[in-house]
Design an enzyme around this catalytic site. Structure first.
Site, mmCIF file in Angstrom:
data_model
loop_
_atom_site.group_PDB
_atom_site.id
_atom_site.type_symbol
_atom_site.label_atom_id
_atom_site.label_comp_id
_atom_site.label_asym_id
_atom_site.label_seq_id
_atom_site.Cartn_x
_atom_site.Cartn_y
_atom_site.Cartn_z
ATOM 1 N N ASP A 67 -4.542 37.109 -9.383
ATOM 2 C CA ASP A 67 -4.194 36.751 -8.002
ATOM 3 C C ASP A 67 -3.378 37.858 -7.335
ATOM 4 O O ASP A 67 -2.899 38.784 -8.004
ATOM 5 C CB ASP A 67 -3.427 35.415 -7.948
ATOM 6 C CG ASP A 67 -2.152 35.411 -8.797
ATOM 7 O OD1 ASP A 67 -1.637 36.495 -9.144
ATOM 8 O OD2 ASP A 67 -1.665 34.319 -9.120
ATOM 9 N N ASN A 129 4.976 24.093 -10.072
ATOM 10 C CA ASN A 129 4.155 22.964 -9.621
ATOM 11 C C ASN A 129 2.826 22.887 -10.383
ATOM 12 O O ASN A 129 1.912 22.172 -9.983
ATOM 13 C CB ASN A 129 3.894 23.066 -8.114
ATOM 14 C CG ASN A 129 3.131 24.328 -7.743
ATOM 15 O OD1 ASN A 129 2.714 25.093 -8.615
ATOM 16 N ND2 ASN A 129 2.937 24.548 -6.456
ATOM 17 N N HIS A 131 0.652 25.388 -10.862
ATOM 18 C CA HIS A 131 -0.449 26.274 -10.448
ATOM 19 C C HIS A 131 -0.758 27.305 -11.531
ATOM 20 O O HIS A 131 0.113 27.719 -12.293
ATOM 21 C CB HIS A 131 -0.198 26.941 -9.082
ATOM 22 C CG HIS A 131 0.832 28.013 -9.017
ATOM 23 N ND1 HIS A 131 1.678 28.170 -7.942
ATOM 24 C CD2 HIS A 131 1.159 29.014 -9.866
ATOM 25 C CE1 HIS A 131 2.461 29.217 -8.132
ATOM 26 N NE2 HIS A 131 2.168 29.737 -9.304
ATOM 27 N N GLU A 136 -3.106 26.332 -6.179
ATOM 28 C CA GLU A 136 -2.038 25.385 -5.894
ATOM 29 C C GLU A 136 -2.559 23.957 -6.051
ATOM 30 O O GLU A 136 -3.758 23.703 -5.878
ATOM 31 C CB GLU A 136 -1.535 25.598 -4.459
ATOM 32 C CG GLU A 136 -0.909 26.965 -4.209
ATOM 33 C CD GLU A 136 0.554 27.049 -4.655
ATOM 34 O OE1 GLU A 136 0.885 26.532 -5.740
ATOM 35 O OE2 GLU A 136 1.341 27.661 -3.917
HETATM 36 C C1 GLP Z 1 3.317 33.146 -9.441
HETATM 37 C C2 GLP Z 1 1.909 33.762 -9.678
HETATM 38 C C3 GLP Z 1 1.330 33.284 -10.956
HETATM 39 C C4 GLP Z 1 2.440 33.345 -11.972
HETATM 40 C C5 GLP Z 1 3.384 32.207 -11.687
HETATM 41 C C6 GLP Z 1 4.660 32.225 -12.511
HETATM 42 O O1 GLP Z 1 3.429 32.546 -8.206
HETATM 43 N N1 GLP Z 1 0.960 33.494 -8.679
HETATM 44 O O2 GLP Z 1 0.216 34.076 -11.295
HETATM 45 O O3 GLP Z 1 1.901 33.187 -13.237
HETATM 46 O O4 GLP Z 1 3.652 32.103 -10.319
HETATM 47 O O5 GLP Z 1 5.600 33.158 -12.055
HETATM 48 P P1 GLP Z 1 6.952 33.429 -12.844
HETATM 49 O O6 GLP Z 1 6.559 34.011 -14.157
HETATM 50 O O7 GLP Z 1 7.719 34.392 -11.998
HETATM 51 O O8 GLP Z 1 7.638 32.129 -13.000
#
Ligand code: GLP
Length: 236
Positions: A67, A129, A131, A136
């Protein structure tokens, strides 16, 4: 789906790194699906370390990130493209030509993955959440969801705002591989650490399989491993 609970986030990162390093050792032309976020920083750090120590050649791998925000240039320090360069691509012997990040041409991203032979291992984090990528909850994040543009929830924008000067600068839209593409990877590795991920992990592992809980679809995959630290596994 299999689950490993580690004593801390360093051990989570070490175990994940070993799996990725072994894959590249056995298959130098491996196609890796990559993820960003705070969770992955120690993983890339460890991977760079192991690659040097064990002389693992990353020069033939191909990568596809799961992403990115929509409309941020790769020069923007908050973009996933910038992150990948900073933490991994510039530090390992990676051929930049073989690295890919999704952008406004998201509809043709899947074709590039197919042409490369499909993803051998998809690395994933998880949002608070539930995702995966930027699938989402709701928002068309069904089992058959395609790679697409998505509106970020306010919770996600807040959770990610640390990388931006202020919340108002966090993009409202992102692009992501859909659940259907993620599930096509031959192997999936999801990582989580910290108490703030405990609810999301509990729901992913034992909650109802539903588009309101996107990570729950990973239970439909034949070769999916969750590695979470004790805190993220605290509600299992
Ligand atoms: C982000 C990204 C995801 C990531 C997740 C966790 O928003 N879109 O690909 O895996 O949320 O992020 P973090 O490791 O900073 O908690």
């Amino acid at each position: 789906m299999e689950l490993i609970i580690t004593k801390n986030s360093q051990e989570m990162a070490r175990k994940a790194t070993r799996i990725i390093a072994n894959l590249v050792k056995n298959k130098p032309k491996a196609v890796l699906g990559l993820a960003t976020g705070r969770t992955m920083i120690p993983v890339y750090k460890e991977l760079v370390k192991i690659a040097r120590k064990e002389k693992i050649d990353f020069s033939k791998i191909t990568t596809f990130n799961v992403d990115d925000y929509l409309g941020l240039s790769a020069k923007n320090p908050a973009s996933h493209a910038y992150y990948m360069n900073k933490h991994f691509f510039s530090k390992a012997n990676i051929n930049k030509k073989n690295t890919h990040l999704p952008d406004k041409n998201i509809k043709s991203y899947g074709k590039l993955i197919k042409k490369a032979g499909g993803i051998d291992l998809q690395l994933l984090g998880i949002g608070r959440n539930g995702h995966i990528g930027y699938n989402e909850p709701g928002q068309g994040s069904t089992l058959n969801s395609k790679d697409r543009k998505i509106k970020l929830t306010e919770n996600t924008r807040k959770a990610n705002s640390g990388a931006f000067p202020s919340l108002s600068k966090v993009p409202k839209y992102a692009v992501t591989l859909g659940i259907s593409t993620i599930l096509k990877a031959r192997e999936i590795l999801l990582l989580a650490n910290g108490k703030h991920k405990a609810d999301a992990i509990a729901k992913a592992v034992k909650g109802k399989i539903s588009s309101k809980n996107p990570a729950s679809f990973l239970r439909k995959h034949k070769n999916c491993l969750f590695i979470v630290d004790r805190e993220a596994g605290g509600k299992l």
